[in-house]
Design a protein around this motif. Structure first.
Motif, PDB file in Angstrom:
ATOM      1  N   THR A   9     -28.488  -1.937   0.397  1.00 20.09           N
ATOM      2  CA  THR A   9     -28.037  -1.731  -0.986  1.00 20.09           C
ATOM      3  C   THR A   9     -26.580  -1.276  -1.025  1.00 20.09           C
ATOM      4  O   THR A   9     -26.177  -0.539  -1.922  1.00 20.09           O
ATOM      5  CB  THR A   9     -28.926  -0.689  -1.688  1.00 20.09           C
ATOM      6  OG1 THR A   9     -28.911   0.521  -0.927  1.00 20.09           O
ATOM      7  CG2 THR A   9     -30.346  -1.192  -1.862  1.00 20.09           C
ATOM      8  N   TRP A  46     -26.796   5.650  -5.409  1.00 15.35           N
ATOM      9  CA  TRP A  46     -27.859   5.277  -6.337  1.00 15.35           C
ATOM     10  C   TRP A  46     -28.464   6.491  -7.037  1.00 15.35           C
ATOM     11  O   TRP A  46     -28.790   6.420  -8.208  1.00 15.35           O
ATOM     12  CB  TRP A  46     -28.970   4.522  -5.597  1.00 15.35           C
ATOM     13  CG  TRP A  46     -28.547   3.168  -5.152  1.00 15.35           C
ATOM     14  CD1 TRP A  46     -28.256   2.802  -3.880  1.00 15.35           C
ATOM     15  CD2 TRP A  46     -28.343   2.013  -5.957  1.00 15.35           C
ATOM     16  NE1 TRP A  46     -27.889   1.480  -3.848  1.00 15.35           N
ATOM     17  CE2 TRP A  46     -27.942   0.970  -5.114  1.00 15.35           C
ATOM     18  CE3 TRP A  46     -28.468   1.753  -7.316  1.00 15.35           C
ATOM     19  CZ2 TRP A  46     -27.663  -0.308  -5.571  1.00 15.35           C
ATOM     20  CZ3 TRP A  46     -28.187   0.480  -7.778  1.00 15.35           C
ATOM     21  CH2 TRP A  46     -27.790  -0.537  -6.916  1.00 15.35           C
ATOM     22  N   ARG A  84     -32.004   3.494  -9.390  1.00 17.70           N
ATOM     23  CA  ARG A  84     -31.411   2.420  -8.603  1.00 17.70           C
ATOM     24  C   ARG A  84     -30.932   1.254  -9.469  1.00 17.70           C
ATOM     25  O   ARG A  84     -31.091   0.092  -9.106  1.00 17.70           O
ATOM     26  CB  ARG A  84     -32.361   1.976  -7.505  1.00 17.70           C
ATOM     27  CG  ARG A  84     -32.690   3.157  -6.587  1.00 17.70           C
ATOM     28  CD  ARG A  84     -33.693   2.847  -5.515  1.00 17.70           C
ATOM     29  NE  ARG A  84     -33.245   1.912  -4.524  1.00 17.70           N
ATOM     30  CZ  ARG A  84     -32.481   2.212  -3.463  1.00 17.70           C
ATOM     31  NH1 ARG A  84     -32.070   3.436  -3.278  1.00 17.70           N
ATOM     32  NH2 ARG A  84     -32.150   1.293  -2.609  1.00 17.70           N
ATOM     33  N   ALA A 100     -31.463  -2.415  -7.847  1.00 20.51           N
ATOM     34  CA  ALA A 100     -32.204  -2.384  -6.595  1.00 20.51           C
ATOM     35  C   ALA A 100     -33.610  -1.855  -6.835  1.00 20.51           C
ATOM     36  O   ALA A 100     -34.265  -1.370  -5.929  1.00 20.51           O
ATOM     37  CB  ALA A 100     -31.474  -1.519  -5.571  1.00 20.51           C
TER      38      ALA A 100
END
Length: 174
Positions: A9, A46, A84, A100
């Motif tokens: 990510t 995140w 996320r 994500a």
């Protein structure tokens, strides 16, 4: 706008004349996080506490008048759209939605957006995005095997939406 996915990510995004790095410390082996964030204007994680935006009602910030802008550049604004999920708004760029995890509700602004999907369940996430909006582009940040099945599932539903797969370490200008 230029998107570089480094795996997992971790992203390096050039947007609105600035560089934003997402999740640098979770970068895969072989990627040095200090080099990744070198020269960046903003770094974001995140789980960082960011202002929250409601994806259904969010609106882009108005363009700055040339008289007010002067020589300075406004910073890219980054919002959280849930766990996320990031929404980036840079001057003279399309909105960028990086997900994500779960797909939030999306408003009319998503018709002009670039959507990046990463992590698990991207096929379902792509289908959910297309159920709510037809963004300009969906970019998939996932390893090879899942790309083929995701393309096959999403292709009949695109209706004018572009679909690309990101390669780790390869920058893509959109």
């Amino acid at each position: 706008m230029k998107l570089t996915w480094f795996g997992m990510t971790t992203f390096r995004i050039q947007i609105g004349g600035q560089i934003v790095v997402v999740d640098a410390h979770a970068s895969p082996d072989g990627i040095v996080s200090n080099e990744l964030i070198s020269g960046s204007d903003q770094q974001v994680l995140w789980d960082e506490a960011l202002p929250h935006a409601d994806g259904a009602t969010w609106k882009r910030r108005p363009a700055e008048r040339l008289l007010d802008a002067g020589d300075r550049q406004r910073p890219v604004v980054i919002w959280s759209v849930g766990p996320r999920g990031l929404l980036l708004d840079g001057d003279d760029e399309r909105p960028l939605l990086v997900l994500a995890s779960d797909v939030p509700q999306l408003g009319r602004w998503a018709q002009e957006a670039v959507v990046v999907l990463a992590g698990a369940n991207i096929r379902q996430a792509g289908q959910k995005v297309l159920d709510m909006a037809s963004p300009k582009l969906i970019a998939l940040a996932v390893d090879g095997g899942v790309v083929d099945t995701t393309f096959a599932a999403l292709k009949p539903r695109l209706d004018g939406t572009g679909l690309i797969a990101l390669e780790p370490g390869l920058a893509v200008e959109v």
